[in-house]
Design a protein around this motif. Structure first.
Motif, short mmCIF file in Angstrom:
data_model
loop_
_atom_site.label_atom_id
_atom_site.label_comp_id
_atom_site.label_asym_id
_atom_site.label_seq_id
_atom_site.Cartn_x
_atom_site.Cartn_y
_atom_site.Cartn_z
N UNK A 91 0.84 -1.21 0.00
CA UNK A 91 0.00 0.00 0.00
C UNK A 91 0.87 1.25 0.00
N UNK A 92 1.95 1.22 0.81
CA UNK A 92 2.85 2.38 0.88
C UNK A 92 3.49 2.63 -0.48
N UNK A 93 3.95 1.55 -1.14
CA UNK A 93 4.59 1.69 -2.46
C UNK A 93 3.62 2.30 -3.47
N UNK A 94 2.37 1.83 -3.42
CA UNK A 94 1.37 2.36 -4.35
C UNK A 94 0.96 3.79 -4.00
N UNK A 101 2.67 13.58 -5.28
CA UNK A 101 2.51 13.96 -6.69
C UNK A 101 2.97 15.39 -6.93
N UNK A 102 2.82 16.26 -5.92
CA UNK A 102 3.25 17.65 -6.05
C UNK A 102 4.72 17.84 -5.67
N UNK A 103 5.37 16.78 -5.18
CA UNK A 103 6.78 16.85 -4.78
C UNK A 103 7.51 15.67 -5.43
N UNK A 104 7.59 15.70 -6.73
CA UNK A 104 8.10 14.56 -7.51
C UNK A 104 9.55 14.21 -7.19
N UNK A 106 10.81 13.78 -4.39
CA UNK A 106 10.87 12.87 -3.23
C UNK A 106 10.46 11.44 -3.57
N UNK A 107 9.82 11.26 -4.74
CA UNK A 107 9.27 9.94 -5.04
C UNK A 107 10.37 8.89 -5.22
N UNK A 108 11.38 9.19 -5.98
CA UNK A 108 12.45 8.21 -6.25
C UNK A 108 13.20 7.79 -4.97
N UNK A 109 13.64 8.76 -4.10
CA UNK A 109 14.30 8.33 -2.84
C UNK A 109 13.39 7.50 -1.94
N UNK A 110 12.12 7.87 -1.89
CA UNK A 110 11.20 7.13 -1.02
C UNK A 110 10.96 5.71 -1.56
N UNK A 111 10.88 5.59 -2.89
CA UNK A 111 10.73 4.25 -3.48
C UNK A 111 11.95 3.39 -3.14
N UNK A 112 13.14 4.01 -3.18
CA UNK A 112 14.35 3.27 -2.81
C UNK A 112 14.31 2.81 -1.35
N UNK A 113 13.81 3.71 -0.47
CA UNK A 113 13.70 3.35 0.95
C UNK A 113 12.74 2.18 1.15
#
Length: 441
Positions: A91-94, A101-104, A106-113
């Motif tokens: 759920x978190x990944x999705x 969406x407004x802070x794109x 941050x998406x890549x580092x968070x996906x890595x985490x």
């Protein structure tokens, strides 16, 4: 592409509602993110709760049909807890692309985490499963006394190593083999760092293969002050609970590099060795006259032996015309020899001696503390308290029986012996040392 559009629609809808309420655009973006985070947290909590319920319920159904404790060990080692976290993580990944969406950026580092957390989660699941199998194997007859802990630790180290490689690959974006190749160049350093672990692993394999030590064995290793039962064997250490309830930790490698005593053979045999001597005062050893032999014949354990032996001696002396006016001539019985025969007969008749194992009474070389009459036998009990009681009972009787053979047990002079001596005046040259009043008393 459809997923991206739906994510944007969800995020923009909540943002538009805030803008319609008159919230500034920048503030609306942050408030929108916080609202979505709270909504995601609620979904994560519900997913975690229901996934645990479903998994635990399923396991309880299996437990009702199974006769083993495997399900209980799965719960105890938190396998269910770790598996239940997979659904919330999905759920978190999705949710990350929607929430941020407004802070794109941050998406890549968070996906890595989340990827790193997923790797760690699978490592924890695998480790919990290993612990479960370890606990289960210890309940089986085959592996109950085997050093399963050592092999578990090796597998756990390998598991952490693989997990570390995957995390490295996720963080750097490079292939895991790149890191392996770099480590190959530093293999000498790694060997030095993990020297104790490698030696412990090799020692654990040798201990297990050669069946040198098992959990529950009574071992004695005087060098390290260990004398008790083995309670744990792991990769680096062996824990021994001494009889005074202290615990001695011994490096596993030392079980194959140093000597130690394992009492398992004694415990299996059902008998424990008694090896102790009675020290006879040499000046009390002498020949026995016919009258003394006749007196000793009243001892039931010696009656048959003395009658047969005395008849044999008489026939020999008569056939060889031996002058027995002196006992030293020909053949004669000695009080120490008869005593030794009595000890042998007494041990054979004792109900607590092991009749199926070695039993003998032997005479050792005389020393400054007398002539040792050594008893070498086995008690028919391996229980420590019973063994000590059997040994004490035997020597209580023999020390009291010595006097019947006109023998004396050697012991060093005590203070009372010295005070009881009667001193005479000592003359040295022209000087005389009269007895003092203390000496006279």
């Amino acid at each position: 592409m459809n997923t991206t559009n739906s994510n944007d629609q969800i995020s923009s809808w909540t943002s538009d509602q805030l803008l319609n309420l008159g919230v500034p655009e920048q503030a609306a973006m942050h408030i929108n993110m916080l609202v979505l985070i709270l909504a995601t947290a609620l979904l994560v909590y519900l997913a975690d709760f229901f996934s645990r319920k479903i998994l635990v319920g399923t396991l309880h159904k299996f437990a009702a049909k199974s006769s083993t404790k495997l399900i209980e060990y799965l719960v105890r080692n938190k396998v269910i807890v770790y598996l239940a976290r997979i659904a919330p993580l999905i759920i978190v990944v999705q949710a990350i692309p929607v929430v941020f969406a407004d802070f794109t950026s941050l998406i890549s580092p968070l996906i890595k985490l989340t990827d790193i957390y997923l790797i760690m989660l699978w490592v924890w699941v695998a480790r919990a499963l290993l612990r479960t199998f370890k606990d289960f194997l210890k309940t089986t007859e085959t592996f109950r006394d085997k050093p399963v802990e050592s092999f578990l630790q090796v597998l756990t180290i390998f598991l952490y190593f693989v997990g570390g490689l995957l995390i490295f690959s996720t963080l750097t974006g490079k292939d895991a083999w790149t890191f392996v190749t770099a480590m190959g160049a530093a293999s000498a350093i790694l060997m030095l760092v993990f020297k104790d672990t490698i030696m412990g692993f090799v020692a654990s394999i040798q201990v297990s293969t050669n069946d040198m030590v098992r959990i529950g064995d009574w071992v004695t290793m005087e060098k390290y002050g260990a004398d008790g039962d083995v309670i744990e064997i792991n990769l680096n250490t062996v824990k021994v609970q001494n009889f005074d309830k202290t615990i001695t930790t011994i490096p596993t490698y030392y079980l194959i590099s140093d000597s130690f005593k394992n009492w398992r053979g004694m415990q299996r045999s059902g008998g424990r060795r008694i090896k102790r001597s009675v020290f006879i005062k040499i000046s009390s050893i002498r020949y026995l006259s016919d009258e003394e032999v006749s007196r000793l014949s009243k001892i039931q354990l010696l009656k048959g032996y003395l009658e047969e032996r005395q008849q044999e001696i008489r026939q020999f002396n008569a056939a060889n015309e031996i002058d027995k006016s002196l006992l030293i001539n020909g053949r004669s019985l000695t009080n120490v020899g008869v005593f030794r025969q009595y000890v042998d007969a007494y041990l054979k008749a004792h109900p607590k001696t092991h009749k199926g194992m070695t039993m003998m009474v032997r005479q050792l070389e005389p020393t400054t503390t007398g002539m040792p009459i050594e008893l070498y036998l086995f008690a028919n009990s391996i229980v420590w308290t019973e063994y000590e009681a059997i040994m004490a009972d035997i020597f209580d009787h023999l020390l009291a029986a010595v006097k019947y053979f006109d023998l004396e047990v050697f012991e060093m002079p005590a203070a009372d012996d010295v005070r009881s001596l009667q001193f005479n005046p000592v003359a040295t040259g022209n000087m005389h040392y009269p007895m003092t009043e203390t000496m006279q008393n």
